[in-house]
Motif scaffolding. Structure first.
Motif, mmCIF file in Angstrom:
data_model
loop_
_atom_site.group_PDB
_atom_site.id
_atom_site.type_symbol
_atom_site.label_atom_id
_atom_site.label_comp_id
_atom_site.label_asym_id
_atom_site.label_seq_id
_atom_site.Cartn_x
_atom_site.Cartn_y
_atom_site.Cartn_z
ATOM 1 N N VAL A 1 0.845 -1.186 0.000
ATOM 2 C CA VAL A 1 0.000 0.000 0.000
ATOM 3 C C VAL A 1 0.881 1.237 0.000
ATOM 4 N N ARG A 2 0.255 2.374 -0.256
ATOM 5 C CA ARG A 2 1.024 3.616 -0.298
ATOM 6 C C ARG A 2 1.383 4.115 1.099
ATOM 7 N N ASP A 3 0.493 3.931 2.062
ATOM 8 C CA ASP A 3 0.738 4.353 3.439
ATOM 9 C C ASP A 3 0.058 3.341 4.349
ATOM 10 N N THR A 4 0.830 2.663 5.157
ATOM 11 C CA THR A 4 0.287 1.576 5.970
ATOM 12 C C THR A 4 -0.729 2.085 6.986
ATOM 13 N N TYR A 5 -0.411 3.157 7.682
ATOM 14 C CA TYR A 5 -1.312 3.664 8.722
ATOM 15 C C TYR A 5 -2.625 4.165 8.116
ATOM 16 N N ARG A 6 -2.537 4.951 7.068
ATOM 17 C CA ARG A 6 -3.757 5.461 6.449
ATOM 18 C C ARG A 6 -4.588 4.344 5.840
ATOM 19 N N ALA A 7 -3.921 3.372 5.222
ATOM 20 C CA ALA A 7 -4.659 2.260 4.629
ATOM 21 C C ALA A 7 -5.356 1.437 5.708
ATOM 22 N N SER A 8 -4.705 1.228 6.842
ATOM 23 C CA SER A 8 -5.329 0.459 7.925
ATOM 24 C C SER A 8 -6.570 1.166 8.449
ATOM 25 N N THR A 9 -6.470 2.477 8.640
ATOM 26 C CA THR A 9 -7.635 3.233 9.102
ATOM 27 C C THR A 9 -8.761 3.205 8.076
ATOM 28 N N ALA A 10 -8.408 3.364 6.803
ATOM 29 C CA ALA A 10 -9.428 3.340 5.754
ATOM 30 C C ALA A 10 -10.094 1.975 5.661
ATOM 31 N N ILE A 11 -9.335 0.918 5.865
ATOM 32 C CA ILE A 11 -9.906 -0.435 5.794
ATOM 33 C C ILE A 11 -10.842 -0.678 6.969
ATOM 34 N N ASP B 1 -18.091 -7.452 -2.399
ATOM 35 C CA ASP B 1 -18.135 -5.998 -2.520
ATOM 36 C C ASP B 1 -17.063 -5.333 -1.666
ATOM 37 N N PHE B 2 -16.824 -5.879 -0.476
ATOM 38 C CA PHE B 2 -15.792 -5.310 0.394
ATOM 39 C C PHE B 2 -14.404 -5.416 -0.243
ATOM 40 N N LEU B 3 -14.091 -6.556 -0.828
ATOM 41 C CA LEU B 3 -12.773 -6.739 -1.435
ATOM 42 C C LEU B 3 -12.609 -5.861 -2.667
ATOM 43 N N ARG B 4 -13.676 -5.665 -3.418
ATOM 44 C CA ARG B 4 -13.585 -4.756 -4.563
ATOM 45 C C ARG B 4 -13.326 -3.325 -4.102
ATOM 46 N N ALA B 5 -13.971 -2.912 -3.026
ATOM 47 C CA ALA B 5 -13.715 -1.574 -2.493
ATOM 48 C C ALA B 5 -12.322 -1.487 -1.873
ATOM 49 N N LEU B 6 -11.827 -2.600 -1.366
ATOM 50 C CA LEU B 6 -10.484 -2.634 -0.793
ATOM 51 C C LEU B 6 -9.410 -2.341 -1.845
ATOM 52 N N ALA B 7 -9.698 -2.624 -3.100
ATOM 53 C CA ALA B 7 -8.711 -2.446 -4.165
ATOM 54 C C ALA B 7 -8.222 -1.005 -4.252
ATOM 55 N N ALA B 8 -9.019 -0.042 -3.818
ATOM 56 C CA ALA B 8 -8.608 1.360 -3.890
ATOM 57 C C ALA B 8 -7.428 1.659 -2.972
ATOM 58 N N GLN B 9 -7.222 0.836 -1.947
ATOM 59 C CA GLN B 9 -6.122 1.036 -1.014
ATOM 60 C C GLN B 9 -4.856 0.283 -1.418
ATOM 61 N N ILE B 10 -4.937 -0.553 -2.433
ATOM 62 C CA ILE B 10 -3.817 -1.419 -2.802
ATOM 63 C C ILE B 10 -2.993 -0.770 -3.899
ATOM 64 N N ASP B 11 -1.687 -0.752 -3.684
ATOM 65 C CA ASP B 11 -0.759 -0.253 -4.688
ATOM 66 C C ASP B 11 -0.220 -1.389 -5.555
ATOM 67 N N PHE B 12 0.005 -2.552 -4.944
ATOM 68 C CA PHE B 12 0.476 -3.725 -5.693
ATOM 69 C C PHE B 12 0.004 -4.974 -4.963
ATOM 70 N N LEU B 13 -0.725 -5.832 -5.685
ATOM 71 C CA LEU B 13 -1.250 -7.061 -5.111
ATOM 72 C C LEU B 13 -0.221 -8.171 -5.265
ATOM 73 N N GLU B 14 0.235 -8.715 -4.133
ATOM 74 C CA GLU B 14 1.241 -9.773 -4.171
ATOM 75 C C GLU B 14 0.597 -11.156 -4.214
ATOM 76 N N ALA B 15 -0.419 -11.371 -3.403
ATOM 77 C CA ALA B 15 -1.054 -12.691 -3.362
ATOM 78 C C ALA B 15 -2.435 -12.549 -2.758
ATOM 79 N N ARG B 16 -3.312 -13.450 -3.172
ATOM 80 C CA ARG B 16 -4.635 -13.532 -2.555
ATOM 81 C C ARG B 16 -5.072 -14.982 -2.568
ATOM 82 N N SER B 17 -5.777 -15.369 -1.519
ATOM 83 C CA SER B 17 -6.212 -16.753 -1.366
ATOM 84 C C SER B 17 -7.621 -16.758 -0.783
ATOM 85 N N TYR B 18 -8.548 -17.438 -1.479
ATOM 86 C CA TYR B 18 -9.940 -17.528 -1.038
ATOM 87 C C TYR B 18 -10.289 -18.994 -0.780
#
Length: 305
Positions: free
Chosen positions: A65-75, A131-148
């Motif tokens: 993410v671009r900023d860990t603290y801001r991304a955590s609060t936004a999430i 829907d939550f994960l799609r909205a989460l994409a706005a906070q991601i700068d680079f996706l390394e891995a995802r597992s469902y």
């Protein structure tokens, strides 16, 4: 001759056209952009499950993410907006390298390289996880891995229901036996069995509630970090500070002489405290000298000669 040359020219043009067509996909593959995070976070595991069965849905996402603290609060706000909540949020800075350099003004410059990481665990309504994960994409700068994952617990849910029903029926039967007239010992045993059945019923009810909660709310684990950062800090150089505050030579010599005189006085005072010991030592020495003189006086003059 001209016909042959024309045929050769057509074959060369056809070969060039085929080569261009074969090279075009390769160039397209090289320049193709990676999928957007919103598309990469989409899966039928979250949005295409049968509605007539029960599933325990879990998701894990590792991303920069671009900023860990801001991304955590936004999430956290994002989870609340989708009817969910946060059960864990751990953030720490991992220092990878630290170096110090002396400066001309007597200070030291500290350079620290570190990476800020966050570990979050959220519970989101299963129906709104996609829907939550799609909205989460706005906070991601680079996706390394995802597992469902979607665990089918339909049979487990039926087993829990049957267990709860069976213990409920057993409790009713034991209640009738305990209330019926009969021997005291048999009634006590029936009541004891009834209490054990109640405990089993409560356990079955709790297991059913726990399974229903897992089905109703998915568990989403997030591992976030941001690019390495550099921190600059100006520190006081202790050696330089000592050199700046060290007194002059004359003052140091005067202070040393004064301390030496005080030390001598303390030694004299300490010796004076031990005056009984000095008296005993003087008496012993005097006695030894007296005995030595007496022995010398009693020795014959011949032996001395």
């Amino acid at each position: 001759m001209s016909i042959a040359l024309a045929a050769c020219g057509k074959r060369e043009e056809a070969g060039d056209y085929a080569a261009a067509e074969s090279a075009a996909p390769a160039e397209a593959e090289k320049t193709a952009a990676p999928p957007a995070p919103a598309d990469a976070l989409t899966s039928r595991v979250l949005g295409g499950l049968p509605a007539d069965r029960r599933f325990v849905v879990t998701a894990r996402v590792d991303a920069r993410v671009r900023d860990t603290y801001r991304a955590s609060t936004a999430i956290e706000d994002l989870a609340a907006a989708h009817g969910g909540f946060v059960i864990r949020n751990d953030i720490k800075a991992e220092v990878s390298d630290t170096r110090e350099f002396a400066q001309l003004d007597g200070t030291r410059l500290e350079l620290m390289q570190y990476v800020t990481r966050a570990q979050l665990v959220l519970r989101v309504p299963t129906a709104r996880t996609q829907d939550f994960l799609r909205a989460l994409a706005a906070q991601i700068d680079f996706l390394e891995a995802r597992s469902y994952g979607a665990e089918d617990v339909q049979l487990e849910w039926m087993r829990q229901q049957l267990t709860a029903r069976r213990t409920q029926e057993a409790q009713q039967q034991l209640g009738e036996v305990a209330s019926a007239p009969g021997k005291t010992r048999q009634r006590v045993e029936a009541i004891d069995q009834q209490l054990q059945t109640k405990a089993a019923r409560d356990e079955a009810v709790l297991a059913q509630a726990l399974l229903d909660d897992k089905v109703a709310y998915s568990t989403v684990a997030l591992s976030l970090y941001q690019a390495p950062q550099l921190r600059k800090t100006v520190l006081t150089d202790f050696d330089s500070a000592l050199a700046d505050h060290r007194p002059a030579f004359g003052a140091s010599l005067k202070q040393s002489l004064r301390q030496g005189w005080r030390g001598l006085l303390l030694v004299v005072v300490g010796l004076a405290v031990l005056w009984p010991l000095w008296l005993i030592v003087a008496a012993v020495v005097g006695l030894l000298l007296w005995r030595a003189r007496r022995r010398r006086a009693t020795v014959p003059a011949q032996e001395r000669g």
